[in-house]
Design a protein around this motif. Structure first.
Motif, PDB file in Angstrom:
ATOM      1  N   MET A   1       1.052   4.065  -6.841  1.00 51.18           N
ATOM      2  CA  MET A   1       0.978   2.917  -5.928  1.00 51.18           C
ATOM      3  C   MET A   1       2.016   3.004  -4.809  1.00 51.18           C
ATOM      4  SD  MET A   1       1.164  -1.148  -6.826  1.00 51.18           S
ATOM      5  CE  MET A   1       1.014  -2.383  -5.529  1.00 51.18           C
ATOM      6  N   GLU A   3       3.174   5.711  -3.394  1.00 47.33           N
ATOM      7  CA  GLU A   3       2.705   6.650  -2.371  1.00 47.33           C
ATOM      8  C   GLU A   3       1.673   6.016  -1.449  1.00 47.33           C
ATOM      9  OE1 GLU A   3       2.967   7.250  -5.541  1.00 47.33           O
ATOM     10  OE2 GLU A   3       4.562   8.759  -5.619  1.00 47.33           O
ATOM     11  N   GLU A   4       0.789   5.185  -2.026  1.00 45.64           N
ATOM     12  CA  GLU A   4      -0.227   4.518  -1.211  1.00 45.64           C
ATOM     13  C   GLU A   4       0.408   3.548  -0.215  1.00 45.64           C
ATOM     14  OE1 GLU A   4      -0.379   4.993  -4.359  1.00 45.64           O
ATOM     15  OE2 GLU A   4      -2.256   6.064  -4.775  1.00 45.64           O
ATOM     16  N   GLN A   7       1.936   5.474   2.671  1.00 44.15           N
ATOM     17  CA  GLN A   7       0.919   5.986   3.593  1.00 44.15           C
ATOM     18  C   GLN A   7       0.424   4.927   4.567  1.00 44.15           C
ATOM     19  OE1 GLN A   7      -2.146   7.627   1.090  1.00 44.15           O
ATOM     20  NE2 GLN A   7      -0.880   9.358   0.413  1.00 44.15           N
ATOM     21  N   GLN A   8       0.528   3.655   4.178  1.00 43.11           N
ATOM     22  CA  GLN A   8       0.067   2.566   5.035  1.00 43.11           C
ATOM     23  C   GLN A   8       1.105   2.128   6.067  1.00 43.11           C
ATOM     24  OE1 GLN A   8      -3.066   1.327   4.948  1.00 43.11           O
ATOM     25  NE2 GLN A   8      -3.532   2.792   3.304  1.00 43.11           N
TER      26      GLN A   8
END
Length: 253
Positions: A1, A3-4, A7-8
């Motif tokens: 989570m 890493e996600e 990325q945003q």
């Protein structure tokens, strides 16, 4: 989570950046090496007390949360330092340096585990007391008993963790942001999230130890478990750094 969320960040609104920073810090506090490091600070032998059982449990939970907050404060301090060096003073810190600190974390966890297993303090808490006798001033070193708590150890442990893998994680996240104000705001809310997360973790860990203050046998089982897990995680961290080919800047084939 985590890493996600990172990325945003490049296309996120300022509000989302702040929320993401808090969430990343909160989740980051639950990583195994962080949890076990704070657990070693919460482990203690049963002690006699005049307080009632429920008051002693409540007092133990509060003390545990304070230790967690100090860990988070140390963690945040180290990250602020790393961020200032990189994004304000334009210093280049290679990833190998973070691996070196991570190896140091492994060593620290092994040492903390050994001292927890042996039920001994890592540092002797000595203080100098003076008194006057027959007109002569005397000084005496004094070592506090087990009930005396020093939070600076938790703060230092948090600093070491902040300079390790945490540093590379935050640098990765900050590299996607565009201006210094946003970067510093992210670090601040990340720190707040890690403090809150570690307070929750530390309180949850301290509770079972508080419940076993009247049982030497169960307390030993918990303490030995925490010490053993700390040693295993520490060895695992060091092994993976060596296995990946980076050992204090040396390339290992």
């Amino acid at each position: 989570m985590i890493e996600e969320l990172i990325q945003q960040l490049p296309t996120a609104t300022p509000f989302f950046v702040l929320v993401a920073g808090f969430m990343i810090g909160l989740l980051h506090a639950f990583e195994p090496d962080h949890v076990v490091a704070v657990a070693t600070q919460n482990s203690k032998s049963p002690q006699k007390s005049s307080m009632s059982f429920f008051r002693q449990v409540g007092s133990g939970a509060i003390k545990s949360s304070i230790l967690g907050a100090l860990w988070g404060a140390g963690h945040t301090s180290a990250l602020v330092l790393v961020s200032l060096l990189i994004f304000v003073f334009a210093m280049n810190i290679p990833n190998e340096m973070f691996d070196n600190f991570e190896f140091g974390v492994g060593i620290m966890l092994v040492i903390l585990g050994l001292f927890t297993y042996l039920n001994r303090k890592l540092f002797g808490q000595k203080h100098i007391h003076t008194h006057t006798h027959d007109g002569v001033i005397h000084t005496h070193p004094h070592t506090h008993d087990k009930a005396h708590r020093h939070g600076h150890k938790s703060y230092i442990i948090g600093c070491v963790h902040g300079l390790a893998g945490s540093g590379s994680l935050v640098v990765l996240a900050l590299s996607t942001l565009h201006d210094l104000e946003t970067i510093l705001s992210f670090v601040l809310v990340f720190g707040i999230g890690s403090i809150v997360g570690m307070m929750l973790v530390s309180s949850a860990i301290g509770l079972p130890f508080s419940l076993t203050l009247y049982s030497e046998r169960i307390n030993k089982i918990l303490r030995y478990s925490v010490g053993s897990i700390s040693i295993i995680i520490g060895i695992d961290i060091m092994y993976h750094i060596v296995a990946n080919g980076n050992f204090f800047g040396l390339t290992i084939n």
